[in-house]
Design a protein around this motif. Structure first.
Motif, PDB file in Angstrom:
ATOM      1  N   ILE A 347       1.668   1.691 -16.888  1.00  0.00           N
ATOM      2  CA  ILE A 347       2.940   2.233 -16.421  1.00  0.00           C
ATOM      3  C   ILE A 347       3.674   2.833 -17.607  1.00  0.00           C
ATOM      4  N   ALA A 348       4.107   4.068 -17.453  1.00  0.00           N
ATOM      5  CA  ALA A 348       4.765   4.767 -18.562  1.00  0.00           C
ATOM      6  C   ALA A 348       6.116   4.137 -18.865  1.00  0.00           C
ATOM      7  N   PRO A 349       6.416   3.834 -20.120  1.00  0.00           N
ATOM      8  CA  PRO A 349       7.735   3.310 -20.475  1.00  0.00           C
ATOM      9  C   PRO A 349       8.853   4.268 -20.079  1.00  0.00           C
ATOM     10  N   GLY A 350       9.963   3.703 -19.633  1.00  0.00           N
ATOM     11  CA  GLY A 350      11.129   4.508 -19.310  1.00  0.00           C
ATOM     12  C   GLY A 350      11.007   5.317 -18.045  1.00  0.00           C
ATOM     13  N   SER A 351      10.042   5.002 -17.183  1.00  0.00           N
ATOM     14  CA  SER A 351       9.875   5.788 -15.963  1.00  0.00           C
ATOM     15  C   SER A 351      10.793   5.275 -14.858  1.00  0.00           C
ATOM     16  N   VAL A 352      11.192   6.168 -13.991  1.00  0.00           N
ATOM     17  CA  VAL A 352      12.107   5.875 -12.891  1.00  0.00           C
ATOM     18  C   VAL A 352      11.458   6.328 -11.594  1.00  0.00           C
ATOM     19  N   SER A 353      11.479   5.466 -10.589  1.00  0.00           N
ATOM     20  CA  SER A 353      10.857   5.797  -9.308  1.00  0.00           C
ATOM     21  C   SER A 353      11.900   5.857  -8.198  1.00  0.00           C
ATOM     22  N   TYR A 354      11.794   6.892  -7.372  1.00  0.00           N
ATOM     23  CA  TYR A 354      12.616   7.014  -6.171  1.00  0.00           C
ATOM     24  C   TYR A 354      11.784   6.784  -4.910  1.00  0.00           C
ATOM     25  N   HIS A 355      10.588   6.272  -5.107  1.00  0.00           N
ATOM     26  CA  HIS A 355       9.732   5.897  -3.976  1.00  0.00           C
ATOM     27  C   HIS A 355      10.405   4.780  -3.173  1.00  0.00           C
ATOM     28  N   VAL A 356      10.476   4.943  -1.866  1.00  0.00           N
ATOM     29  CA  VAL A 356      11.098   3.932  -1.001  1.00  0.00           C
ATOM     30  C   VAL A 356      10.088   2.818  -0.779  1.00  0.00           C
ATOM     31  N   SER A 357      10.426   1.624  -1.254  1.00  0.00           N
ATOM     32  CA  SER A 357       9.488   0.504  -1.241  1.00  0.00           C
ATOM     33  C   SER A 357      10.218  -0.779  -0.880  1.00  0.00           C
ATOM     34  N   ALA A 358       9.445  -1.839  -0.657  1.00  0.00           N
ATOM     35  CA  ALA A 358      10.029  -3.091  -0.193  1.00  0.00           C
ATOM     36  C   ALA A 358       9.145  -4.267  -0.582  1.00  0.00           C
ATOM     37  N   PHE A 359       9.671  -5.478  -0.406  1.00  0.00           N
ATOM     38  CA  PHE A 359       8.949  -6.690  -0.780  1.00  0.00           C
ATOM     39  C   PHE A 359       7.574  -6.762  -0.135  1.00  0.00           C
ATOM     40  N   TRP A 360       7.436  -6.245   1.092  1.00  0.00           N
ATOM     41  CA  TRP A 360       6.145  -6.387   1.759  1.00  0.00           C
ATOM     42  C   TRP A 360       5.066  -5.489   1.161  1.00  0.00           C
ATOM     43  N   ASP A 361       5.437  -4.679   0.171  1.00  0.00           N
ATOM     44  CA  ASP A 361       4.441  -3.871  -0.541  1.00  0.00           C
ATOM     45  C   ASP A 361       3.771  -4.621  -1.690  1.00  0.00           C
ATOM     46  N   PHE A 362       4.324  -5.762  -2.067  1.00  0.00           N
ATOM     47  CA  PHE A 362       3.806  -6.468  -3.244  1.00  0.00           C
ATOM     48  C   PHE A 362       2.394  -6.975  -3.012  1.00  0.00           C
ATOM     49  N   LEU A 363       2.137  -7.638  -1.897  1.00  0.00           N
ATOM     50  CA  LEU A 363       0.800  -8.203  -1.656  1.00  0.00           C
ATOM     51  C   LEU A 363      -0.275  -7.124  -1.629  1.00  0.00           C
ATOM     52  N   PRO A 364      -0.125  -6.024  -0.866  1.00  0.00           N
ATOM     53  CA  PRO A 364      -1.195  -5.019  -0.910  1.00  0.00           C
ATOM     54  C   PRO A 364      -1.359  -4.359  -2.274  1.00  0.00           C
ATOM     55  N   THR A 365      -0.283  -4.289  -3.058  1.00  0.00           N
ATOM     56  CA  THR A 365      -0.412  -3.757  -4.422  1.00  0.00           C
ATOM     57  C   THR A 365      -1.281  -4.668  -5.266  1.00  0.00           C
ATOM     58  N   VAL A 366      -1.040  -5.968  -5.152  1.00  0.00           N
ATOM     59  CA  VAL A 366      -1.851  -6.938  -5.894  1.00  0.00           C
ATOM     60  C   VAL A 366      -3.310  -6.863  -5.449  1.00  0.00           C
ATOM     61  N   CYS A 367      -3.541  -6.753  -4.138  1.00  0.00           N
ATOM     62  CA  CYS A 367      -4.913  -6.625  -3.640  1.00  0.00           C
ATOM     63  C   CYS A 367      -5.591  -5.403  -4.253  1.00  0.00           C
ATOM     64  N   ASP A 368      -4.855  -4.314  -4.370  1.00  0.00           N
ATOM     65  CA  ASP A 368      -5.381  -3.089  -4.974  1.00  0.00           C
ATOM     66  C   ASP A 368      -5.749  -3.316  -6.439  1.00  0.00           C
ATOM     67  N   ILE A 369      -4.919  -4.039  -7.146  1.00  0.00           N
ATOM     68  CA  ILE A 369      -5.143  -4.272  -8.577  1.00  0.00           C
ATOM     69  C   ILE A 369      -6.368  -5.132  -8.828  1.00  0.00           C
ATOM     70  N   VAL A 370      -6.537  -6.189  -8.032  1.00  0.00           N
ATOM     71  CA  VAL A 370      -7.637  -7.137  -8.281  1.00  0.00           C
ATOM     72  C   VAL A 370      -8.846  -6.869  -7.399  1.00  0.00           C
ATOM     73  N   ASP A 371      -8.816  -5.768  -6.648  1.00  0.00           N
ATOM     74  CA  ASP A 371      -9.933  -5.379  -5.779  1.00  0.00           C
ATOM     75  C   ASP A 371     -10.225  -6.448  -4.726  1.00  0.00           C
ATOM     76  N   ALA A 372      -9.176  -6.827  -4.012  1.00  0.00           N
ATOM     77  CA  ALA A 372      -9.305  -7.804  -2.927  1.00  0.00           C
ATOM     78  C   ALA A 372      -9.005  -7.124  -1.602  1.00  0.00           C
ATOM     79  N   GLU A 373      -9.593  -7.638  -0.552  1.00  0.00           N
ATOM     80  CA  GLU A 373      -9.342  -7.098   0.783  1.00  0.00           C
ATOM     81  C   GLU A 373      -7.923  -7.462   1.218  1.00  0.00           C
ATOM     82  N   VAL A 374      -7.215  -6.509   1.786  1.00  0.00           N
ATOM     83  CA  VAL A 374      -5.858  -6.764   2.277  1.00  0.00           C
ATOM     84  C   VAL A 374      -5.948  -7.567   3.567  1.00  0.00           C
ATOM     85  N   PRO A 375      -5.246  -8.691   3.667  1.00  0.00           N
ATOM     86  CA  PRO A 375      -5.297  -9.496   4.892  1.00  0.00           C
ATOM     87  C   PRO A 375      -4.847  -8.707   6.116  1.00  0.00           C
TER      88      PRO A 375
END
Length: 480
Positions: A347-375
């Motif tokens: 992740i680039a230092p000092g970056s700013v995101s205007y992507h609309v996101s929410a808590f329920w995005d955390f689990l699928p992001t983690v699955c993406d990072i560790v190459d796990a199937e999304v429940p």
């Protein structure tokens, strides 16, 4: 201030690494994510309790110093339109852990009941829910949480000991977490008897640091949820931490109710926010000391908007960053939350995101990072492309929220149009009492002008999404 330079040192090191993402409009070269060729990253998620988006400097706070948290924003990505799972604690935490929004989550409210040990516990996560801790444990992670659980008692099937966490230290029940000098805490399933003279946040911080030490010694990647109870009411902390703020504000003493009395509530709140910042510094220092800083994803957020309890005056500190509403509202001030993520080399230092996101995005992001199937049944989408700048970031068609106190509330956000339904419990009673409010967040982020009467077609469009956005809960208290 001795840890103030930790992230500055990290940023200097990161500048020499391949980076990804968008740094204030500048594209950096993506660093490929290969979970086989590299070490799995540690994940530290600092989850504060009722911290307003405006309570930290990176989001506009000018009275309370938060140098360590501000350094996170300089070292990573700061999200400007990120939403908590709910406007109160228990459902928000359930959403974070399971990736299901409150229309589908197993826990949708702060309700509780008394178990055999005499403690009033919040309703438990259903045993069949798959948590992010279970996903990471299946990948060989050590998993721990210190601070507040608030999703059921330990002996239950859905309690913390059965939801993928190897280690827990802190408050099981939310009712116990309301006070900072408790008579008991829990370590896994064992009750720790206390004499009421020890500050709970210091104990949970010490155990968080020890968890990192043990995980590193064991040679395992680790996931730590540091679920501090700060700055939730009551407003109290050790006397020496109050001293820098005493006498600095015009005060209205809080006489006390369920929460203890506080002669200087503004000073106490400022000191509690500073303590959160200091603890972030302690965690960063521990990661550096153990050689884990460059291989750790560090996330900072809050479970919902600012509170108005225990004598706290959110208007004085601009705790909601001038957004409308506070905790228990579905206005932006109740659900829009700080969200900062640091991942050196990705992740680039000092970056700013205007992507609309929410808590329920955390689990699928983690699955993406560790190459796990999304429940199955997960509502979130991975934020990894936004974090790294690698690939195209999918977007939510809409976000859905529901809340079951104060007559029941629902909200839908789509293309920055937001519809709020109030008195939603009357849908099955007297529908004439149900009210709708419509806001254009692009033009009116403070939600000052309800334009429902001017855009009836938009109201109908979002109302249909609202009606389709949920399934019936097994708990009748969480239905409309």
């Amino acid at each position: 201030m001795k840890h103030l330079s930790e992230w500055g040192l990290l940023m200097a090191a990161a500048a020499a690494m391949p980076l990804s993402g968008t740094a204030r409009g500048r594209k950096a070269t993506p660093a490929p994510i290969d979970t086989v060729a590299r070490r799995l990253p540690n994940i530290v998620f600092v989850l504060t309790d009722d911290l307003g988006i405006g309570d930290i400097g990176a989001y506009g706070q000018r009275t309370i110093p938060t140098p360590h948290i501000d350094s996170l924003a300089r070292a990573g990505m700061q999200f400007m339109q990120h939403y908590a799972g709910s406007t109160v604690s228990a459902p928000s935490r359930a959403v974070l852990l399971t990736g299901k929004h409150t229309g589908h989550a197993g826990v949708r409210g702060n309700d509780g009941r008394k178990l055999e040990d005499g403690t009033t516990y919040d309703y438990s996560l259903p045993a069949e829910e798959v948590t992010v801790a279970e996903v990471l444990k299946s990948k060989g992670y050590a998993t721990g949480i210190t601070g507040k659980w608030g999703l059921g008692g330990y002996p239950e099937e859905g309690g913390v000991g059965n939801q993928g966490f190897d280690y827990f230290y802190g408050h099981q029940a939310q009712v116990d977490a309301h006070h900072y000098y408790p008579k008991k805490l829990y370590e896994n399933g064992r009750k720790i008897e206390l004499d009421g003279t020890q500050y709970s946040d210091e104990l949970t911080t010490q155990h968080a640091l020890s968890f990192i030490d043990r995980s590193v010694a064991a040679g395992k990647p680790f996931f730590l949820e540091f679920a501090t109870t700060l700055p939730h009411a009551e407003l109290v902390l050790p006397a020496e931490e109050m001293k820098p703020f005493e006498g600095k504000f015009q005060e209205t003493p809080f006489k006390g109710d369920w929460y203890g009395a506080q002669a200087q509530p503004r000073a106490a709140f400022a000191a509690m926010v500073k303590r959160i910042d200091d603890n972030v510094g302690r965690l960063v220092a521990k990661l550096r000391e153990t050689g884990q800083l460059d291989n750790t994803i560090f996330i900072f957020s809050s479970d919902n908007g600012t509170h108005i309890e225990g004598g706290h005056d959110p208007n004085y500190f601009n705790s909601n960053s001038l957004f409308r509403g506070t905790k228990r509202d579905l206005y932006e001030g109740g659900i829009r939350t700080p969200f900062i993520v640091v991942w050196p080399g990705h992740i680039a230092p000092g970056s700013v995101s205007y992507h609309v996101s929410a808590f329920w995005d955390f689990l699928p992001t983690v699955c993406d990072i560790v190459d796990a199937e999304v429940p199955k049944g997960v509502d979130g989408i991975s934020m990894l492309p936004e974090w790294t700048g690698e690939g195209e970031q999918p977007k939510h068609d809409h976000l859905y929220f529901e809340f079951h106190e104060e007559g029941g509330k629902q909200a839908v956000i789509r293309d920055n149009w937001k519809l709020i339904r109030l008195n939603a419990k009357q849908l099955s009673g007297d529908p004439s009492k149900v009210r709708y409010e419509l806001y254009n967040l692009s033009r009116d982020p403070k939600e000052l002008r309800n334009v429902a009467s001017e855009y009836p077609g938009k109201v109908l469009e979002l109302q249909r999404l609202m009606d389709k956005g949920r399934t019936q809960s097994k708990n009748p208290a969480w239905n409309f």
